[in-house]
Design a protein around this motif. Sequence first.
Motif, PDB file in Angstrom:
ATOM      1  N   ALA A   7      -4.846  -5.787  10.468  1.00  0.00           N
ATOM      2  CA  ALA A   7      -4.231  -7.089  10.444  1.00  0.00           C
ATOM      3  C   ALA A   7      -5.095  -8.146  11.060  1.00  0.00           C
ATOM      4  O   ALA A   7      -5.032  -9.292  10.642  1.00  0.00           O
ATOM      5  N   GLY A   8      -5.859  -7.789  12.119  1.00  0.00           N
ATOM      6  CA  GLY A   8      -6.642  -8.789  12.717  1.00  0.00           C
ATOM      7  C   GLY A   8      -8.025  -8.925  12.257  1.00  0.00           C
ATOM      8  O   GLY A   8      -8.830  -9.673  12.806  1.00  0.00           O
ATOM      9  N   PHE A 197      -5.555   0.938  12.922  1.00  0.00           N
ATOM     10  CA  PHE A 197      -4.669   1.622  13.850  1.00  0.00           C
ATOM     11  C   PHE A 197      -3.247   1.124  13.669  1.00  0.00           C
ATOM     12  O   PHE A 197      -3.023  -0.042  13.302  1.00  0.00           O
ATOM     13  N   ASN A 198      -2.263   1.985  13.973  1.00  0.00           N
ATOM     14  CA  ASN A 198      -0.902   1.475  14.121  1.00  0.00           C
ATOM     15  C   ASN A 198      -0.769   0.833  15.497  1.00  0.00           C
ATOM     16  O   ASN A 198      -1.677   0.921  16.339  1.00  0.00           O
ATOM     17  N   ILE A 238     -11.292  -1.227  -1.373  1.00  0.00           N
ATOM     18  CA  ILE A 238     -10.166  -1.536  -0.495  1.00  0.00           C
ATOM     19  C   ILE A 238     -10.539  -2.732   0.375  1.00  0.00           C
ATOM     20  O   ILE A 238     -11.529  -2.695   1.112  1.00  0.00           O
ATOM     21  N   ASN A 239      -9.754  -3.795   0.292  1.00  0.00           N
ATOM     22  CA  ASN A 239     -10.016  -4.991   1.093  1.00  0.00           C
ATOM     23  C   ASN A 239      -9.467  -4.882   2.500  1.00  0.00           C
ATOM     24  O   ASN A 239     -10.107  -5.315   3.457  1.00  0.00           O
ATOM     25  N   SER A 240      -8.281  -4.323   2.646  1.00  0.00           N
ATOM     26  CA  SER A 240      -7.698  -4.215   3.990  1.00  0.00           C
ATOM     27  C   SER A 240      -6.599  -3.173   4.020  1.00  0.00           C
ATOM     28  O   SER A 240      -5.956  -2.873   3.002  1.00  0.00           O
ATOM     29  N   LEU A 241      -6.389  -2.621   5.205  1.00  0.00           N
ATOM     30  CA  LEU A 241      -5.278  -1.726   5.520  1.00  0.00           C
ATOM     31  C   LEU A 241      -4.542  -2.299   6.718  1.00  0.00           C
ATOM     32  O   LEU A 241      -5.167  -2.824   7.642  1.00  0.00           O
ATOM     33  N   SER A 242      -3.223  -2.171   6.727  1.00  0.00           N
ATOM     34  CA  SER A 242      -2.457  -2.696   7.856  1.00  0.00           C
ATOM     35  C   SER A 242      -1.124  -1.972   7.972  1.00  0.00           C
ATOM     36  O   SER A 242      -0.388  -1.860   6.994  1.00  0.00           O
ATOM     37  N   PHE A 243      -0.816  -1.474   9.167  1.00  0.00           N
ATOM     38  CA  PHE A 243       0.482  -0.875   9.452  1.00  0.00           C
ATOM     39  C   PHE A 243       1.515  -1.965   9.732  1.00  0.00           C
ATOM     40  O   PHE A 243       1.178  -3.058  10.211  1.00  0.00           O
ATOM     41  N   SER A 244       2.771  -1.654   9.478  1.00  0.00           N
ATOM     42  CA  SER A 244       3.863  -2.526   9.909  1.00  0.00           C
ATOM     43  C   SER A 244       3.997  -2.427  11.423  1.00  0.00           C
ATOM     44  O   SER A 244       3.513  -1.473  12.040  1.00  0.00           O
ATOM     45  N   ASN A 316      -9.155 -10.316  -0.623  1.00  0.00           N
ATOM     46  CA  ASN A 316      -7.977 -10.777   0.093  1.00  0.00           C
ATOM     47  C   ASN A 316      -7.801  -9.958   1.358  1.00  0.00           C
ATOM     48  O   ASN A 316      -8.513  -8.978   1.597  1.00  0.00           O
ATOM     49  N   VAL A 317      -6.848 -10.356   2.174  1.00  0.00           N
ATOM     50  CA  VAL A 317      -6.479  -9.602   3.367  1.00  0.00           C
ATOM     51  C   VAL A 317      -4.961  -9.572   3.427  1.00  0.00           C
ATOM     52  O   VAL A 317      -4.289 -10.565   3.114  1.00  0.00           O
ATOM     53  N   CYS A 318      -4.399  -8.407   3.783  1.00  0.00           N
ATOM     54  CA  CYS A 318      -2.949  -8.264   3.781  1.00  0.00           C
ATOM     55  C   CYS A 318      -2.456  -7.809   5.146  1.00  0.00           C
ATOM     56  O   CYS A 318      -3.214  -7.254   5.947  1.00  0.00           O
ATOM     57  N   ALA A 319      -1.170  -8.041   5.413  1.00  0.00           N
ATOM     58  CA  ALA A 319      -0.559  -7.609   6.673  1.00  0.00           C
ATOM     59  C   ALA A 319       0.940  -7.492   6.487  1.00  0.00           C
ATOM     60  O   ALA A 319       1.547  -8.235   5.704  1.00  0.00           O
ATOM     61  N   LEU A 320       1.542  -6.552   7.210  1.00  0.00           N
ATOM     62  CA  LEU A 320       2.993  -6.397   7.256  1.00  0.00           C
ATOM     63  C   LEU A 320       3.499  -6.920   8.590  1.00  0.00           C
ATOM     64  O   LEU A 320       2.922  -6.640   9.639  1.00  0.00           O
ATOM     65  N   THR A 321       4.587  -7.690   8.542  1.00  0.00           N
ATOM     66  CA  THR A 321       5.130  -8.255   9.770  1.00  0.00           C
ATOM     67  C   THR A 321       6.607  -8.536   9.576  1.00  0.00           C
ATOM     68  O   THR A 321       7.183  -8.271   8.507  1.00  0.00           O
ATOM     69  N   VAL A 322       7.243  -9.065  10.610  1.00  0.00           N
ATOM     70  CA  VAL A 322       8.639  -9.498  10.547  1.00  0.00           C
ATOM     71  C   VAL A 322       8.673 -10.995  10.819  1.00  0.00           C
ATOM     72  O   VAL A 322       8.188 -11.457  11.850  1.00  0.00           O
ATOM     73  N   ILE A 323       9.190 -11.764   9.874  1.00  0.00           N
ATOM     74  CA  ILE A 323       9.352 -13.206  10.035  1.00  0.00           C
ATOM     75  C   ILE A 323      10.809 -13.540   9.791  1.00  0.00           C
ATOM     76  O   ILE A 323      11.374 -13.158   8.769  1.00  0.00           O
ATOM     77  N   GLN A 324      11.409 -14.246  10.742  1.00  0.00           N
ATOM     78  CA  GLN A 324      12.827 -14.610  10.665  1.00  0.00           C
ATOM     79  C   GLN A 324      13.694 -13.367  10.413  1.00  0.00           C
ATOM     80  O   GLN A 324      14.578 -13.359   9.577  1.00  0.00           O
TER      81      GLN A 324
END
Length: 453
Positions: A7-8, A197-198, A238-244, A316-324
């Motif tokens: 993510a970062g 990493f998670n 693969i452009n990016s990996l990201s854990f929630s 591109n770059v991707c990320a999982l998150t919580v918004i609202q």
Amino acid sequence: MEAGEGAGGPARPGGPGVRFGCASFNQDVTSLALGTKTGYKLFSLTVVDKLDCIHESAEICDVYIVERLFSSSLVVVVSTSIPQSMNIYHFKKGTEICNYSYPNNILAVKLNRHRLVVCLEESIYIHNIKDMKLLKTLLNIPTNPSGLCALSTNHSNSYLAYPGSATMGEIVVYDANIMSTVTMVPAHDSPLAALSFNASATKIASASERGTVIRVFSLPEGLRLFEFRRGMKRYVNINSLSFSPDGHFLCASSNTETVHIFKVEQMGSSGDASWSAYVGKMFTAASSYLPAQVSGMMIQDRAFATVHLNTSSQRNVCALTVIQKLPRLLVATADGHLFIYNVDPQDGGECMLAYKHRLFGADEDKDEGDKEIDGSENTVQACPSYAATAALPATGPVTPTLTGYSEDGGAKNGEVIPEHEFAAGPVRLDDENEFPPINWCRDGSGVGHGRRS
């Protein structure tokens, strides 16, 4: 965009339609940083339908690395004009904290609350983020031309992952707090392309240059837990990996139009691994006597959810998150857009586009037909200009006057500084006493130069 970051991690676009030099989400995916030809921008990601530009700098041009430390005022910037120099700013004060120069071009920078890691092609430099002192130099690492590395973000450790081979997909996991190797994981047959990493640093995900299989390993043991099949028809980048944030999901983006979200099953209440993970472990253990094509096929799962972008072959770059309070997938694309998708954590399937933001204002982007979902124009709020700050290049030796600092910065040729010189506790960048307005520079090879204002 740089492949293989979490993510970062920075993402460096290339090719037609490219609008910026890099894009990176911060460690908790609360902000997005963009490096551009004219400087860099920081955006807040706290709401779905509004994208606030919280800071814009025009002091350094052609930025290809920009990293923000969580929601603090610390930001690290590297420019193509001086690719061997890293500048660290307190952007809210408009002051430079320090800058470092290194023997070769900087390929990646990673941050957490304890460490700042700088990755070159054949060496890695580990700094104490509280005072920026160089703690350790990892020399003669396998050639790493993309600067692939990952740094954990949890409080208890600072796991650093990087390729252990230039020809095979081996992962070295190194504890940057205690300066020792944790484990070495034989993850893939071909060279690594992505690492993440998670949040708790109990798992690491990886992908190889082939891009067909994504694997998840336990830490610190390095056991294979899951193997996900991204696709079988063709190799992809693969452009990016990201854990929630909770570690239950893993997203992967590539140079195809599809972003995949995989479900990483939770541990059972009894503490035993889920059935899928159990089967995966059993067949991993049996791989020594089963044919490779058999043992590899028995532990695969397909994507739990997917997103289909409008275009392919775009970095591109991707990320999982919580918004609202809802789970979201964020995808920043090289043509200057941020897509926010809703993710159904129960049923998965095709994710619904919640909002599309344009990352450049009307003066920077004259393209017609760039509309929001409801048909109105995407706009970004005007950003405050960056305060005039003199970036200090490392042009010559200056006697350091920081109390307790040796001239070589405390680390030379891989030497670790004494334990009593380590910073105690996580850095607090909201406390002005933690980061006084100092200006100094150091040569990353271990020869320190600098001065304090």
